[in-house]
Design an enzyme around this catalytic site. Sequence first.
Site, PDB file in Angstrom:
ATOM      1  CE  LYS A 164      -2.407  -0.675   3.765  1.00  0.00           C
ATOM      2  NZ  LYS A 164      -1.856  -1.970   4.188  1.00  0.00           N
ATOM      3  NE  ARG A 211      -4.294  -0.303   9.606  1.00  0.00           N
ATOM      4  CZ  ARG A 211      -3.170   0.197   9.047  1.00  0.00           C
ATOM      5  NH1 ARG A 211      -3.068   1.462   8.767  1.00  0.00           N
ATOM      6  NH2 ARG A 211      -2.166  -0.605   8.793  1.00  0.00           N
ATOM      7  NE  ARG A 270       7.406  -2.853   5.843  1.00  0.00           N
ATOM      8  CZ  ARG A 270       6.100  -2.619   5.855  1.00  0.00           C
ATOM      9  NH1 ARG A 270       5.479  -2.247   4.751  1.00  0.00           N
ATOM     10  NH2 ARG A 270       5.393  -2.764   6.950  1.00  0.00           N
ATOM     11  NE  ARG A 311       6.916  -0.368   9.470  1.00  0.00           N
ATOM     12  CZ  ARG A 311       5.732  -0.203   8.882  1.00  0.00           C
ATOM     13  NH1 ARG A 311       5.654   0.343   7.679  1.00  0.00           N
ATOM     14  NH2 ARG A 311       4.635  -0.597   9.489  1.00  0.00           N
ATOM     15  NE  ARG A 357       2.016  -4.075  11.173  1.00  0.00           N
ATOM     16  CZ  ARG A 357       2.965  -3.958  10.237  1.00  0.00           C
ATOM     17  NH1 ARG A 357       4.134  -4.540  10.408  1.00  0.00           N
ATOM     18  NH2 ARG A 357       2.731  -3.276   9.161  1.00  0.00           N
TER      19      ARG A 357
HETATM   20  P1  AMP Z   1       0.976   1.076   8.391  1.00  0.00           P
HETATM   21  O1  AMP Z   1       2.224   1.767   8.042  1.00  0.00           O
HETATM   22  O2  AMP Z   1      -0.218   1.575   7.634  1.00  0.00           O
HETATM   23  O3  AMP Z   1       1.100  -0.416   8.345  1.00  0.00           O
HETATM   24  O4  AMP Z   1       0.673   1.444   9.932  1.00  0.00           O
HETATM   25  C1  AMP Z   1       1.589   1.121  10.954  1.00  0.00           C
HETATM   26  C2  AMP Z   1       0.890   1.116  12.312  1.00  0.00           C
HETATM   27  O5  AMP Z   1       0.341   2.418  12.585  1.00  0.00           O
HETATM   28  C3  AMP Z   1      -0.287   0.161  12.425  1.00  0.00           C
HETATM   29  O6  AMP Z   1       0.099  -1.168  12.723  1.00  0.00           O
HETATM   30  C4  AMP Z   1      -1.068   0.803  13.574  1.00  0.00           C
HETATM   31  O7  AMP Z   1      -0.443   0.564  14.817  1.00  0.00           O
HETATM   32  C5  AMP Z   1      -0.894   2.283  13.269  1.00  0.00           C
HETATM   33  N1  AMP Z   1      -1.973   2.759  12.378  1.00  0.00           N
HETATM   34  C6  AMP Z   1      -1.845   3.204  11.089  1.00  0.00           C
HETATM   35  N2  AMP Z   1      -3.040   3.556  10.589  1.00  0.00           N
HETATM   36  C7  AMP Z   1      -3.953   3.324  11.568  1.00  0.00           C
HETATM   37  C8  AMP Z   1      -5.361   3.462  11.650  1.00  0.00           C
HETATM   38  N3  AMP Z   1      -6.095   3.906  10.623  1.00  0.00           N
HETATM   39  N4  AMP Z   1      -5.966   3.131  12.834  1.00  0.00           N
HETATM   40  C9  AMP Z   1      -5.249   2.710  13.885  1.00  0.00           C
HETATM   41  N5  AMP Z   1      -3.923   2.514  13.857  1.00  0.00           N
HETATM   42  C10 AMP Z   1      -3.270   2.827  12.713  1.00  0.00           C
END
Ligand code: AMP
Length: 192
Positions: free
Chosen positions: A13, A88, A127, A133, A144
Amino acid sequence: MRLLLMGPPGAGKGTQAKVLAARLGVPAISTGDIFRANVAEETDLGVIAKRYMDAGEYVPDEVTNDMVRERLAKDDAHDGFLLDGYPRTVDQVKTLDEMLAEQQHPLERVLVLEVDRDELVGRLLKRAEVEGRTDDTEEVVRRRQEVYAEETAPLIEIYHQRDLVVSVEGTGEVDEVTERVLTALSSRDNAG
Ligand code: AMP
């Protein structure tokens, strides 16, 4: 164009959001990136978010919704955006609906990137080596995926019912996936 990009962690994404947003001429707004920037700067929001992110859990809706509301109010998001990683949860869907109703700008498409589950975990572990990360350890990666399946995958059905979903196979080279997405979006537009 007002677009959401959905798909499980590791579907690509973030990468696609940046390329697609540039091609479509709208800002890519990634809640994960905004949280990570806050963590790096050690803001109050970053301190809260880090606890959840490191465990593979979602940051609470209230915190996330307030952050997105503030971001979507900025000028550059006025004529369109590509939201990556938001909404989400069902609560976030409702909040986004309210925000867009206030602006009288409905969502136009929900793009879903589909990638085989086994490939996802492999991609995320790779990654972790490249980007370092802290939420890419094997245990957190698995958590996740579970959280996505429980909380976020059901949202696709909500958007299906609104006839907004365009699904695209996310496997292959970055450029190939981008072209696949753009083709799917334009054929969908032509179909009305
Ligand atoms: P991502 O980079 O989109 O995978 O997001 C990394 C982390 O940020 C996720 O595992 C959540 O802990 C937090 N996060 C990102 N977007 C959201 C969201 N819309 N709602 C809640 N937590 C989020």
